[in-house]
Design a protein around this motif. Structure first.
Motif, PDB file in Angstrom:
ATOM      1  N   ALA A  87       6.804   7.057  -3.835  1.00 25.47           N
ATOM      2  CA  ALA A  87       5.715   6.856  -4.798  1.00 25.47           C
ATOM      3  C   ALA A  87       5.124   8.193  -5.212  1.00 25.47           C
ATOM      4  O   ALA A  87       4.819   8.419  -6.379  1.00 25.47           O
ATOM      5  CB  ALA A  87       4.642   5.959  -4.193  1.00 25.47           C
ATOM      6  N   GLN A  88       4.990   9.080  -4.226  1.00 25.18           N
ATOM      7  CA  GLN A  88       4.428  10.401  -4.533  1.00 25.18           C
ATOM      8  C   GLN A  88       5.350  11.206  -5.448  1.00 25.18           C
ATOM      9  O   GLN A  88       4.897  12.025  -6.240  1.00 25.18           O
ATOM     10  CB  GLN A  88       4.148  11.161  -3.220  1.00 25.18           C
ATOM     11  CG  GLN A  88       2.974  10.561  -2.443  1.00 25.18           C
ATOM     12  CD  GLN A  88       2.949  10.957  -0.971  1.00 25.18           C
ATOM     13  OE1 GLN A  88       3.777  11.743  -0.509  1.00 25.18           O
ATOM     14  NE2 GLN A  88       2.013  10.401  -0.223  1.00 25.18           N
TER      15      GLN A  88
ATOM     16  N   LEU B 193       0.828  -1.207   0.000  1.00 22.89           N
ATOM     17  CA  LEU B 193       0.000   0.000   0.000  1.00 22.89           C
ATOM     18  C   LEU B 193       0.864   1.259   0.000  1.00 22.89           C
ATOM     19  O   LEU B 193       0.605   2.213  -0.730  1.00 22.89           O
ATOM     20  CB  LEU B 193      -0.948   0.011   1.202  1.00 22.89           C
ATOM     21  CG  LEU B 193      -2.012  -1.085   1.249  1.00 22.89           C
ATOM     22  CD1 LEU B 193      -2.853  -0.959   2.519  1.00 22.89           C
ATOM     23  CD2 LEU B 193      -2.937  -1.011   0.042  1.00 22.89           C
ATOM     24  N   ARG B 194       1.914   1.245   0.823  1.00 27.36           N
ATOM     25  CA  ARG B 194       2.773   2.435   0.914  1.00 27.36           C
ATOM     26  C   ARG B 194       3.514   2.669  -0.398  1.00 27.36           C
ATOM     27  O   ARG B 194       3.725   3.813  -0.796  1.00 27.36           O
ATOM     28  CB  ARG B 194       3.758   2.286   2.071  1.00 27.36           C
ATOM     29  CG  ARG B 194       3.081   2.271   3.431  1.00 27.36           C
ATOM     30  CD  ARG B 194       4.078   2.074   4.557  1.00 27.36           C
ATOM     31  NE  ARG B 194       4.898   3.260   4.754  1.00 27.36           N
ATOM     32  CZ  ARG B 194       5.971   3.300   5.544  1.00 27.36           C
ATOM     33  NH1 ARG B 194       6.348   2.212   6.192  1.00 27.36           N
ATOM     34  NH2 ARG B 194       6.662   4.400   5.679  1.00 27.36           N
ATOM     35  N   SER B 195       3.879   1.591  -1.067  1.00 26.42           N
ATOM     36  CA  SER B 195       4.618   1.742  -2.329  1.00 26.42           C
ATOM     37  C   SER B 195       3.743   2.353  -3.423  1.00 26.42           C
ATOM     38  O   SER B 195       4.238   2.705  -4.488  1.00 26.42           O
ATOM     39  CB  SER B 195       5.153   0.393  -2.797  1.00 26.42           C
ATOM     40  OG  SER B 195       4.119  -0.347  -3.424  1.00 26.42           O
ATOM     41  N   ARG B 196       2.430   2.462  -3.136  1.00 26.33           N
ATOM     42  CA  ARG B 196       1.543   3.119  -4.106  1.00 26.33           C
ATOM     43  C   ARG B 196       1.233   4.543  -3.683  1.00 26.33           C
ATOM     44  O   ARG B 196       0.310   5.160  -4.235  1.00 26.33           O
ATOM     45  CB  ARG B 196       0.244   2.316  -4.249  1.00 26.33           C
ATOM     46  CG  ARG B 196       0.418   0.902  -4.770  1.00 26.33           C
ATOM     47  CD  ARG B 196       1.105   0.854  -6.130  1.00 26.33           C
ATOM     48  NE  ARG B 196       1.179  -0.491  -6.674  1.00 26.33           N
ATOM     49  CZ  ARG B 196       2.328  -1.112  -6.961  1.00 26.33           C
ATOM     50  NH1 ARG B 196       3.493  -0.524  -6.735  1.00 26.33           N
ATOM     51  NH2 ARG B 196       2.316  -2.327  -7.469  1.00 26.33           N
ATOM     52  N   GLY B 197       1.922   5.033  -2.660  1.00 27.18           N
ATOM     53  CA  GLY B 197       1.764   6.432  -2.267  1.00 27.18           C
ATOM     54  C   GLY B 197       0.845   6.662  -1.081  1.00 27.18           C
ATOM     55  O   GLY B 197       0.539   7.795  -0.738  1.00 27.18           O
TER      56      GLY B 197
ATOM     57  N   ALA C 147      -4.815   5.750  -3.533  1.00 31.10           N
ATOM     58  CA  ALA C 147      -3.433   5.981  -3.953  1.00 31.10           C
ATOM     59  C   ALA C 147      -3.339   7.226  -4.846  1.00 31.10           C
ATOM     60  O   ALA C 147      -2.504   8.105  -4.612  1.00 31.10           O
ATOM     61  CB  ALA C 147      -2.912   4.752  -4.696  1.00 31.10           C
TER      62      ALA C 147
ATOM     63  N   GLU D 149      -3.873  10.377  -2.792  1.00 32.20           N
ATOM     64  CA  GLU D 149      -2.733  10.692  -1.915  1.00 32.20           C
ATOM     65  C   GLU D 149      -1.611  11.321  -2.735  1.00 32.20           C
ATOM     66  O   GLU D 149      -0.950  12.258  -2.280  1.00 32.20           O
ATOM     67  CB  GLU D 149      -2.238   9.436  -1.192  1.00 32.20           C
ATOM     68  CG  GLU D 149      -3.161   8.955  -0.066  1.00 32.20           C
ATOM     69  CD  GLU D 149      -3.270   9.935   1.097  1.00 32.20           C
ATOM     70  OE1 GLU D 149      -2.415  10.824   1.232  1.00 32.20           O
ATOM     71  OE2 GLU D 149      -4.245   9.810   1.877  1.00 32.20           O
ATOM     72  N   ILE D 150      -1.383  10.776  -3.929  1.00 32.21           N
ATOM     73  CA  ILE D 150      -0.325  11.320  -4.786  1.00 32.21           C
ATOM     74  C   ILE D 150      -0.682  12.748  -5.209  1.00 32.21           C
ATOM     75  O   ILE D 150       0.143  13.653  -5.169  1.00 32.21           O
ATOM     76  CB  ILE D 150      -0.082  10.389  -6.003  1.00 32.21           C
ATOM     77  CG1 ILE D 150       0.543   9.072  -5.525  1.00 32.21           C
ATOM     78  CG2 ILE D 150       0.810  11.061  -7.047  1.00 32.21           C
ATOM     79  CD1 ILE D 150       0.618   7.982  -6.579  1.00 32.21           C
TER      80      ILE D 150
ATOM     81  N   PRO E  25       8.650   5.112   1.854  1.00 31.23           N
ATOM     82  CA  PRO E  25       8.155   4.463   0.629  1.00 31.23           C
ATOM     83  C   PRO E  25       7.032   5.256  -0.054  1.00 31.23           C
ATOM     84  O   PRO E  25       7.026   5.415  -1.271  1.00 31.23           O
ATOM     85  CB  PRO E  25       7.629   3.119   1.129  1.00 31.23           C
ATOM     86  CG  PRO E  25       8.370   2.851   2.377  1.00 31.23           C
ATOM     87  CD  PRO E  25       8.684   4.188   2.989  1.00 31.23           C
ATOM     88  N   GLU E  26       6.074   5.779   0.777  1.00 29.02           N
ATOM     89  CA  GLU E  26       4.950   6.505   0.173  1.00 29.02           C
ATOM     90  C   GLU E  26       5.415   7.809  -0.469  1.00 29.02           C
ATOM     91  O   GLU E  26       4.863   8.249  -1.476  1.00 29.02           O
ATOM     92  CB  GLU E  26       3.842   6.764   1.204  1.00 29.02           C
ATOM     93  CG  GLU E  26       4.253   7.506   2.461  1.00 29.02           C
ATOM     94  CD  GLU E  26       4.664   6.567   3.593  1.00 29.02           C
ATOM     95  OE1 GLU E  26       5.183   5.467   3.302  1.00 29.02           O
ATOM     96  OE2 GLU E  26       4.457   6.934   4.759  1.00 29.02           O
TER      97      GLU E  26
ATOM     98  N   LEU F  83      -1.431   5.138 -12.117  1.00 31.37           N
ATOM     99  CA  LEU F  83      -0.661   6.076 -11.287  1.00 31.37           C
ATOM    100  C   LEU F  83       0.280   6.939 -12.131  1.00 31.37           C
ATOM    101  O   LEU F  83       0.775   7.950 -11.660  1.00 31.37           O
ATOM    102  CB  LEU F  83       0.126   5.319 -10.205  1.00 31.37           C
ATOM    103  CG  LEU F  83      -0.731   4.511  -9.221  1.00 31.37           C
ATOM    104  CD1 LEU F  83       0.139   3.790  -8.209  1.00 31.37           C
ATOM    105  CD2 LEU F  83      -1.725   5.397  -8.485  1.00 31.37           C
TER     106      LEU F  83
ATOM    107  N   PHE G 108      -8.633   1.057  -3.372  1.00 33.43           N
ATOM    108  CA  PHE G 108      -7.181   1.095  -3.213  1.00 33.43           C
ATOM    109  C   PHE G 108      -6.578   2.112  -4.190  1.00 33.43           C
ATOM    110  O   PHE G 108      -5.821   3.014  -3.799  1.00 33.43           O
ATOM    111  CB  PHE G 108      -6.651  -0.325  -3.453  1.00 33.43           C
ATOM    112  CG  PHE G 108      -5.186  -0.450  -3.710  1.00 33.43           C
ATOM    113  CD1 PHE G 108      -4.258   0.144  -2.869  1.00 33.43           C
ATOM    114  CD2 PHE G 108      -4.722  -1.201  -4.783  1.00 33.43           C
ATOM    115  CE1 PHE G 108      -2.893   0.000  -3.107  1.00 33.43           C
ATOM    116  CE2 PHE G 108      -3.379  -1.347  -5.028  1.00 33.43           C
ATOM    117  CZ  PHE G 108      -2.459  -0.736  -4.197  1.00 33.43           C
TER     118      PHE G 108
END
Lengths: 445, 257
Positions: free
Chosen positions: B80-81, A398-402, B106, B109-110, B76-77, B166, B102
């Motif tokens: 991704a951002q 989940l975190r790796s998707r932002g 995502a 959030e980005i 990590p997030e 994404l 999901f």
């Protein structure tokens, strides 16, 4: 039998004194049939006292921690202050029956009954005792017998108010019945003892939700008993939502008897309260009954929630299924004790049980105890218990998707809890529960 | 776009520190596709994990700069951002979480990290439909729980679908070909090719050359024992396919000598 402690003796003396005052306040009613039941109950307490943590049934939840506060029985206090008690969110569900009890006493001014008519009673105990006396006499303490323990007997001894729901044969109550129990802990330290009786006739149908809230910061104890009689072929959806405050204690005993072909489903959600002990016991007294127990406990701080269940298979071809899920953070403790009794006549029993927990901290605890007692040979029974942490792999995915860490955790916990919330069939209530779940999970670490 | 300098990383094992990456140097620019090949255990997947910030790896030296930022400092997030994406070798099943929710979370959030408003539901559904078609993903998959009950091929396709949704700047495909039959492999590769632009870049990690028949790289690097021991054009992959990895050992020895 263990030796009764000194505190226990003091408590007994106080309860007997309370009982004498209570009896005096009843005037002519003390000659009624149900009062004999109350007298038997106080006699039972006098003889047996309260359990201690040495009792197997109370191994993980010390009764002394529940009884130690110097409670005043709420019925002894005549004045009441309803200002600041807001049930507008519940009343906003337009088609719901709303019965509000403050410290165990019915508040008609805050309540709304929408289900009326032939073969339906939705109201409080005193009202029911006037209009359906025989029904109450027949059912009061029919299931919640003194042998169920001192807390149940204590409730019986002082039982004077609570909710009564009755659906006669072939009557379906279309509107949900929401019973709102508010512990008013703003001024005193009160003990409230509501007593509920739900009866569905042959092929009748109802949906009932018991909900608990607290106003104020003082300690409070709600010691409640609910007796549920499911008639042949009837269907009852029953929810218990525990939203109590940080200093509120709760002991609840729900006793169910199912006649043949009946369907009963219980969902117990516990996320508010300091110490909670729920006893949920169903007895299958006819063939082909179906019974579901779902539970969710979401705990933080030093909260302690103990769910004791019993599926008592006395007759053949009955089905019972239990799923209890816990999310436990900080130094909180969960207890699940699931007893399945399969008596010699109960052939072709299907009985399943599962307890799944996620622990979010080093100090979080869950005690899980399946207890299967099987005396028939042609049965299917299973139980399972898992306790673990959130999966690192899922979190990283989940975190790796932002998605930030806290949100990712909330998403996974919500997914874990969702299948219990989903068992609540009333859409309005379920949406509120979903919202509350997300709100709690966002601050759960 | 991304500059990796002398990157070293280790993991903790029962026997203590184990160095997996022993000084990786790599420069990838916008518009480029790089492939990393190498035998099992050479550190290919570790490189993917370190670049995306998976826990359990200690970076013991070197640096990674992504669009001027120190990547290794970021969660990590946050990576991704910033526009980094990993197509997982083993996509994780997440019961109870729908693909749609999901992805919506995502994407938003980005967007939030860039100071943008959340995507409207209408736009989101439209994009999802479009991208599912582009990748050849059965639209009914989007309403199912993330990867739950998906076949190996469906999981990999779902990774590429997420990539399409994404729209990252830099994507790492970690053994995307593993577990795929030739038809699924071709479909997934075609999906990736459709997403290539002059503004994004890809790092394709693979054990076998066959994926590179479909996703044709600009550069091929051979990794062995935690280092890149040889770099070249796409023909290097063919050479490896013919010679096998034994040849690498020789290259390495001759390099050392």
């Amino acid at each position: 039998m263990d030796k009764i402690s000194q505190e226990n003796t003091d408590l007994k003396m106080k309860l007997i004194e309370d009982f004498n005052n209570f009896e005096a306040s009843l005037n002519g009613q003390s000659n009624e049939e149900i009062h004999n039941v109350r007298r038997d109950a106080i006699a039972y307490i006098n003889e047996n006292g309260f359990p201690t943590k040495k009792f197997e049934e109370w191994k993980y939840t010390n009764p002394a921690n529940i009884l130690k506060n110097d409670y005043v029985q709420a019925f002894t206090v005549p004045e009441k202050d309803l200002s600041g008690i807001d049930v507008s969110e519940v009343l906003a569900e337009s088609n719901a029956n709303v019965l509000v009890f403050v410290n165990g006493r019915y508040e008609i001014s805050l309540s709304r009954i929408v289900s009326k008519g032939e073969g339906i009673f939705v109201g409080n105990f005193a009202e029911a005792y006037k209009s359906h006396k025989q029904l109450i006499d027949e059912h009061f303490s029919g299931l919640a017998k003194n042998e169920k323990g001192a807390f149940t007997a204590m409730n019986t001894a002082f039982a004077n108010d609570g909710a009564v729901v009755f659906a006669a044969d072939n009557v379906q109550i279309p509107e949900i019945i929401r019973i709102i129990n508010i512990a008013d802990a703003r001024t005193g330290t009160y003990l409230s003892q509501p007593r509920n009786i739900f009866i569905t006739g042959v092929n009748a149908k109802a949906m009932i939700s018991e909900e608990f809230f607290t106003v104020g910061e003082n300690p409070s104890l709600t010691n409640m008993v609910t007796e549920v009689y499911c008639g042949e072929g009837s269907m009852l959806e029953h929810y218990k939502i525990q939203n109590d405050g940080a200093n509120a204690l709760h002991v609840g005993s729900t006793q169910i008897r199912q006649a043949a072909d009946s369907h009963y489903s219980n969902t117990t959600i516990s996320w508010g309260g300091k110490i909670i002990r729920n006893n949920l016991q169903a007895e299958f007294a006819g063939n082909n009954t179906e019974c579901h127990f779902f539970g969710l406990y979401l705990l933080s701080g030093k909260q302690h929630v103990d769910n004791h269940t019993l599926a008592d298979h006395a007759m053949p071809n009955c089905y019972s299924n239990e799923l209890y899920k816990g999310i436990i953070a900080d130094k909180a403790t969960g207890v699940f004790n699931g007893r399945i009794m399969v008596r010699p006549d109960a052939q072709k029993t299907n009985a399943y049980q599962s307890n799944k927990c996620i622990l979010l901290s080093e100090d979080a605890m869950n005690y899980s105890k399946p207890q299967l007692e099987i005396f028939a040979d042609d049965v299917k029974c299973s139980h399972g218990a898992t306790t673990g942490q959130l999966s690192d792999e899922e979190m990283f995915y989940l975190r790796s998707r932002g998605i930030p860490e806290n949100d990712a955790r909330a998403i996974l916990l919500q997914a874990f809890a969702e299948d219990v919330i989903d068992t609540v069939k009333d859409e309005y209530l379920r949406e509120k529960l979903d919202k509350k779940l997300i709100e709690i999970l966002k601050r759960t670490r | 776009m991304i500059t990796i300098k002398d990157l070293k990383a280790s993991i903790e094992t029962e026997e203590g520190h184990k160095e997996i990456l022993r000084g990786i140097n790599l420069q990838i620019n916008a518009g480029e596709v790089h492939a990393i090949m190498g035998p099992n255990g050479s550190g290919k997947s570790t490189l993917a994990s370190v670049l995306t910030g998976r826990e359990g790896y200690n970076v013991t030296g070197g640096s990674v700069e992504f669009e001027g930022k120190d990547l290794l400092e970021l969660e990590p997030e946050e990576r991704a951002q910033e526009g980094i994406f990993l197509a997982f070798q083993y996509p994780v099943e997440i019961p109870g979480v729908s693909n749609t929710n999901f992805l919506k979370t995502a994407i938003n959030e980005i967007r939030k990290s860039k100071g943008m408003e959340p995507m409207s539901s209408v736009e989101f559904l439209k994009t999802m439909k479009e991208k599912a078609k582009l990748i050849g993903l059965d639209p009914s998959m989007t309403s199912r729980y993330v990867n739950v009950g998906f076949s190996g091929g469906e999981k990999k396709r779902n990774e590429i679908f997420q990539l399409a949704m994404l729209n990252p700047k830099f994507s790492i495909l970690d053994e995307t070909d593993s577990g795929l039959d030739i038809d699924a492999l071709r479909d997934v590769a075609e999906g990736v090719n459709k997403l290539r632009t002059k503004d994004n870049a890809f790092l394709v990690i693979t054990h076998y050359q066959r994926l590179l028949n479909y996703i044709v790289p600009d550069f091929v690097h051979v990794m062995f024992e935690g280092r890149i021991v040889k770099s070249g054009g796409k023909e290097l992959a063919l050479h490896l396919e013919e010679e096998g990895y034994d040849w690498i050992t020789e290259v390495k020895e001759s390099t050392v000598a």
